[in-house]
Structure formats: structure tokens, C-alpha cells
Design a protein around this motif. Sequence first.
Motif: not given
Length: 336
Positions: A93-112
Motif C-alpha cells: 500500500t502506497m501512502d498518499a505522498m508516495m502515490q503522488e510521487v509514483f504518478a509523477l515518476a511514471m510521467r517522467v519515465s514516459e517523457a524521457t
Amino acid sequence: MNAYKQIAKWGFLAFLIIATIYILRRHNAPTTSEVPYQECTGKIFGTTYKAIYQHPDDLSADIHSRLNEVDASLSMFNPISTLARINKHETDTMDAMMQEVFALAMRVSEATGGAFDCTVAPAVEAWGFGFKNREQITDEKIDSLKQLIGYRNVSMTADGLLKRQIEGVQMDFGAIAKGFGVDKVAELLSTKGVKNMLVEIGGEIIVHGTRADGKPWRIAVQSPTGEGFSAVLSRTETAMATSGNYLNYYVNEAGERVAHTISPFTARPVTHTLLSATVTAPTCAMADAFATAFMVMGVEQAKTVLEEHPALGAYLIYSEGDTLQTFAKNFSLDGK
Ligand code: ADP
Ligand code: MG
């Protein structure tokens, strides 16, 4: 006196009282320049942080507790953080902060094109940049690491559960957590009404407004040679992060620098001519993640990403032969 006159009289009196209170309060309220600048410093994620902000009260207790929340979610160094527990398979279970960071990490992975990758953790450990000692690196070891690395090996369900495509995948938010912490402290200060602030964790930084002398904040980009600054910039509004392979590295038995940015494609530390990437973005977490991705990608690929993402700015320092060269996009420097 008829009813209308009564209402008008009492209404006028009420107006006079309210207006007098308002004028007195305004008169006694401190002017902006009288409100003091406070400073708060400490340690998080194995590095230091600093916040300078204009506010009548000392807000350091709030700042510490916000950073403790970030640490309890994302720190690799805290054995009971959500991240540490996920990596030990104690929870999914990811807490709220990790969910936010995870979603951003995936976006940056896609973008790069996958240059930014939060699953590099096993390679970071193996190369000795985690909290364990460096392992003996063999070609077999590299092959087994490569199996585990790839941002498509992880995903998040709608209710914030981590899904691993293969066993043994580990996550590392070291390239995004500092920027995210800066965002969270800046958000906190904004909700307290702070307009003028500088928030910094290990070189990732946000500034808003002005310094105590009324001038813009001045930020220096360290020189890759370790001596002095490469650039100085004045800003009243920015979120900025720098990744540099010259700051965090060790020299191996062959005398080569082994730097802490890992290429997810080779599971090895990156080696190329880009020495430092400074990135500005709408958030500091985003700047942090793109700065690391650029270190993996090198100058030419970084330029392509910058073309595709106009909200990003960058200042890249790279070596060409014996000289240092720079490239700037959406990035103004003092004196230039
Ligand atoms: P710094 O700001 O300290 O120079 P970075 O923001 O570049 O550092 O983050 C480096 C850390 O990020 C490494 O120690 C490792 O934990 C993690 N990391 C290394 N390579 C990658 C990568 N390709 N993608 C995402 N995270 C990485
Ligand atoms: Mg980073």
C-alpha cells in the motif's frame, strides 16, 4: 421617530464603529517590510535543508513535521518508511505522498524514454550508492540486475496498491524525493500566507518573492570542477534542481569515477560528457526528476526532451575535449 429613521440611525452608527475598528487595525498592522524573515535548517535524506521565509511566527515545528511526513513515506534511509516497507515486501500500500510521487515518476519515465526509472534501486545498491556496501560487480550480476529494472515492471492500482510485474522489483525515489520535499514545504508556507521564501533540500530549491533586502533571491550553480560557481541567477519565482555526477561519486580500483546516476538500460553508472544538469519546472519534484533523467540521456537527447516540453528550462554543463561548454534553454543567467 419612524422605523426607517431608527434603522438609518443604527445602521450609520454600526458603520462608524466597523470603519473605526478597520482603520485602527490597519494602522497597527505591521507593514510588509517590518515582518521578520525566519530561518530553519535541519537534516533529511542524508542531506541538509534550509527554509528562509517572511512570517511573524517561527514555523519551524510545522516545517519539521511536514518533512518528517515526507521522510516517513519516501526515505531509503528510514527503515520503517513506506518505501522501505514496500521494498521489504511488508506492504504493497502506497501512502498518499508516495502515490503522488509514483504518478509523477511514471510521467517522467514516459517523457524521457525510460531514462528516469524508479526501479533502479537494485543497481543503486549493487554499485554502492544505497545504504549497503558495494557488491562485487560481475557481468552475470549486471544481467540479473537488468531483469529487475524497468519502469514498466511496476504500476499502481486505482486504490494506491503497488503491482509488480516480476518478483524482486525494488523502488528508489532518491532522484525525486528532495524536490518533492521542497514542494511540500513551499506549499505549507504558502498556506500560512508566506509570499517571500526560499526552500532548499540538498541543492533542490524553490524561491518565491524577494529576500529581506527586497531584491530577488540569488541562486548559484556550482562549477563541475568543484571550484566556485558556473552561473549565478536572480529569481523571484522558480523551482529548480541540479544533478551532477561530480558531486556524488567514488573512484574505483581502475581510477575511474563511478557516479550515482544509473542508466536503467545498462544497469551501470552513466559515463558521458554531461557533467551537470540544472532544470527548472512547474514543480521542484519535476525539476529533480528531469535533471536526473538528463544525466542519463546526455546533452543531445536532453535537448530533444526540452523541445518537446516548453514548461521546462535547463542549464547543461558538458565537457568538449579539455573545455567546459554550456547550453541554456528558457534559462536566464545574471550578467548574460
Ligand atoms: P543529486 O541531486 O544528489 O545529484 P539525483 O537527483 O540525480 O541526485 O538523484 C540520484 C539518486 O537517484 C541516486 O542516488 C539513486 O538513488 C537514484 N537514481 C539513480 N539513477 C536513477 C535513474 N536513472 N532514475 C531514477 N533514479 C535514479
Ligand atoms: Mg534528481
